[in-house]
Design an enzyme around this catalytic site. Structure first.
Site, PDB file in Angstrom:
ATOM      1  N   ASP A 158       0.885  -1.166   0.000  1.00 44.61           N
ATOM      2  CA  ASP A 158       0.000   0.000   0.000  1.00 44.61           C
ATOM      3  C   ASP A 158       0.920   1.212   0.000  1.00 44.61           C
ATOM      4  O   ASP A 158       1.610   1.476   0.996  1.00 44.61           O
ATOM      5  CB  ASP A 158      -0.904  -0.005   1.240  1.00 44.61           C
ATOM      6  CG  ASP A 158      -1.852   1.200   1.263  1.00 44.61           C
ATOM      7  OD1 ASP A 158      -1.551   2.226   0.612  1.00 44.61           O
ATOM      8  OD2 ASP A 158      -2.894   1.113   1.933  1.00 44.61           O
TER       9      ASP A 158
ATOM     10  N   ASN B 145       3.089   3.253 -10.562  1.00 39.18           N
ATOM     11  CA  ASN B 145       1.863   3.241 -11.366  1.00 39.18           C
ATOM     12  C   ASN B 145       0.600   3.543 -10.550  1.00 39.18           C
ATOM     13  O   ASN B 145      -0.371   4.075 -11.096  1.00 39.18           O
ATOM     14  CB  ASN B 145       1.750   1.859 -12.039  1.00 39.18           C
ATOM     15  CG  ASN B 145       0.428   1.649 -12.719  1.00 39.18           C
ATOM     16  OD1 ASN B 145       0.221   2.083 -13.849  1.00 39.18           O
ATOM     17  ND2 ASN B 145      -0.512   1.000 -12.037  1.00 39.18           N
TER      18      ASN B 145
ATOM     19  N   TYR C 140      -6.380  16.183  -9.309  1.00 38.06           N
ATOM     20  CA  TYR C 140      -5.696  15.137 -10.076  1.00 38.06           C
ATOM     21  C   TYR C 140      -4.657  15.758 -11.012  1.00 38.06           C
ATOM     22  O   TYR C 140      -3.490  15.349 -11.025  1.00 38.06           O
ATOM     23  CB  TYR C 140      -6.720  14.331 -10.889  1.00 38.06           C
ATOM     24  CG  TYR C 140      -6.100  13.250 -11.747  1.00 38.06           C
ATOM     25  CD1 TYR C 140      -5.759  12.010 -11.194  1.00 38.06           C
ATOM     26  CD2 TYR C 140      -5.849  13.462 -13.105  1.00 38.06           C
ATOM     27  CE1 TYR C 140      -5.182  11.012 -11.975  1.00 38.06           C
ATOM     28  CE2 TYR C 140      -5.282  12.471 -13.889  1.00 38.06           C
ATOM     29  CZ  TYR C 140      -4.947  11.242 -13.327  1.00 38.06           C
ATOM     30  OH  TYR C 140      -4.375  10.269 -14.106  1.00 38.06           O
TER      31      TYR C 140
ATOM     32  N   LYS D 215      -0.441  15.444 -10.846  1.00 40.83           N
ATOM     33  CA  LYS D 215       0.410  14.890 -11.916  1.00 40.83           C
ATOM     34  C   LYS D 215       1.420  15.938 -12.405  1.00 40.83           C
ATOM     35  O   LYS D 215       2.533  15.580 -12.793  1.00 40.83           O
ATOM     36  CB  LYS D 215      -0.460  14.370 -13.066  1.00 40.83           C
ATOM     37  CG  LYS D 215      -1.359  13.182 -12.684  1.00 40.83           C
ATOM     38  CD  LYS D 215      -0.574  11.931 -12.286  1.00 40.83           C
ATOM     39  CE  LYS D 215      -1.476  10.703 -12.157  1.00 40.83           C
ATOM     40  NZ  LYS D 215      -0.748   9.494 -11.748  1.00 40.83           N
TER      41      LYS D 215
ATOM     42  N   THR E  79      -9.821   1.859 -18.530  1.00 46.35           N
ATOM     43  CA  THR E  79      -9.600   1.149 -17.259  1.00 46.35           C
ATOM     44  C   THR E  79     -10.719   1.589 -16.320  1.00 46.35           C
ATOM     45  O   THR E  79     -11.561   2.409 -16.699  1.00 46.35           O
ATOM     46  CB  THR E  79      -8.251   1.559 -16.635  1.00 46.35           C
ATOM     47  OG1 THR E  79      -8.288   2.971 -16.385  1.00 46.35           O
ATOM     48  CG2 THR E  79      -7.072   1.234 -17.540  1.00 46.35           C
TER      49      THR E  79
END
Ligand SMILES: NC(=O)c1ccc[n+]([C@@H]2O[C@H](COP(=O)([O-])OP(=O)(O)OC[C@H]3O[C@@H](n4cnc5c(N)ncnc54)[C@H](OP(=O)(O)O)[C@@H]3O)[C@@H](O)[C@H]2O)c1
Length: 242
Positions: free
Chosen positions: A60, A87, A165, A169, A200
Site C-alpha cells: 500500500d 503506477n 488530479y 500529476k 480502465t
C-alpha cells in the site's frame, strides 16, 4: 542476469498489463505489487498461468509500514531492484464541481497517493535501484499534467479541469525533473509517462485507448537503453510539453 521489476498498483488496469508486457519481454522477474494482496495474488496467478515470471507483493503506497515491509522482503530475496514503475494512482474527484470548489480534503487525498506516496516509494527503493547496472524509474503522469496544454484554448485537454488530479500529476512531473537532476551522473534514469486515455476503471469505458496500448509507454521507459532520456515526459516515444 534476470532483472527485477517492481510495479505498484499492478493488480488491474495499466499496471497489470505493464506487468504482463514486461514479463513477456523476457529476462525480467516482475514483482506485481498491490495494496490488497489477495487481488495481487489472483492477478499474479493469472500471469503465471500465461507462463510468465511474476510474483505478487503486498504494497500500500500510502502506508509507511507497508512500504518498509516490502523493502525488507524484496531486499532479503533479491537484493536489488532494476525497474520501479510508480503506477498506483487515484482520481476520486467530483467532476461536476468547479475548480475553485473542489474540497481541500480531496486535494489532500489525491496528493497523498499520487505524489507523496510516489516519492515515499521512490525514496525507499532508491538504495536498491542504485545496486542495479541500469536502474529505471517510471512515474505514471498524465497529459492532464501539462501546464502548457492547459493554458492553450486550442488544446484537446483545455476543458478537462479536474484540478487536484491534474495538479498532482504536474507535481509528479516536477518531482521527476528534480530527481533526474540528482541522478544525472548515475546509471539510473527517471522519466514521466503519459499512458494515453485508456479504458480502465479510472479511464472509463468510453476512453479511446485499449489497455494493451496504454501499457506501452511505461514498458518502453522501463526498457530504455543507456542512450535514452532522463527527466523527460513521454507518450508513445514522443516528448510532451510540460
Ligand atoms: N486510465 C487513463 O486514462 C490514465 C490516463 C493518464 C494517466 N493514468 C495513470 O495511470 C496509472 C494507472 O491508472 P489506471 O487507469 O490503470 O487506474 P486503475 O485501473 O484505477 O488502477 C489503479 C491502480 O492503483 C492502485 N492503487 C490506488 N491506491 C493505491 C495505494 N494506496 N496503494 C497501492 N495501490 C493503489 C489500485 O489498487 P486497487 O485495485 O486496490 O484500488 C489499482 O491497482 C495511474 O497513476 C493513473 O493516474 C491513467
Amino acid at each position: 542476469m534476470t532483472k527485477i521489476a517492481l510495479i505498484t498498483g499492478a493488480n488491474k488496469g495499466i499496471g497489470f498489463e505493464t506487468a504482463r508486457q514486461l514479463a513477456r519481454a523476457g529476462g525480467i522477474h516482475v514483482l506485481l505489487a498491490s495494496r490488497d494482496l489477495s487481488k495481487g495474488t489472483a492477478a499474479a496467478l493469472q500471469l503465471q498461468g500465461e507462463g510468465l515470471d511474476v510474483t505478487a507483493v503486498g504494497l500500500d503506497v500510502t502506508d509507511p509500514a507497508s512500504i518498509a515491509a516490502a523493502v525488507k522482503a524484496i531486499d532479503a530475496k533479491y537484493g536489488r531492484v532494476d525497474i520501479l514503475i510508480n503506477n498506483a494512482g487515484i482520481n476520486p474527484q467530483d467532476g461536476t464541481r468547479k475548480v475553485s470548489e473542489q474540497h481541500l480534503a480531496t486535494w489532500r487525498e489525491v496528493f497523498e497517493t499520487n505524489l507523496f506516496a510516489l516519492i515515499a516509494v521512490t525514496q525507499a527503493f532508491l538504495p536498491m535501484l542504485k545496486k542495479s547496472d541500469a536502474g529505471r524509474i517510471v512515474n505514471l503522469s498524465s497529459v492532464l499534467a501539462s501546464m502548457t496544454l492547459h493554458s492553450d484554448p486550442t488544446s484537446g485537454i483545455y476543458d478537462f479541469k479536474i484540478p487536484a488530479y491534474n495538479v498532482s500529476k504536474t507535481a509528479v512531473n516536477a518531482w521527476t525533473v528534480q530527481l533526474a537532476y540528482e541522478l544525472r551522473d548515475t546509471p539510473i534514469k527517471v522519466n514521466a509517462a503519459h499512458p494515453g486515455y485508456v479504458k480502465t476503471d479510472m479511464g472509463g469505458p468510453s476512453a479511446p485507448m485499449e489497455i494493451v496500448d496504454g501499457a506501452k509507454t511505461s514498458v518502453a521507459l522501463a526498457l530504455l537503453d543507456a542512450r535514452g532520456p532522463n527527466g523527460a515526459f513521454i507518450h508513445m516515444g514522443e516528448t510532451l510539453p510540460w
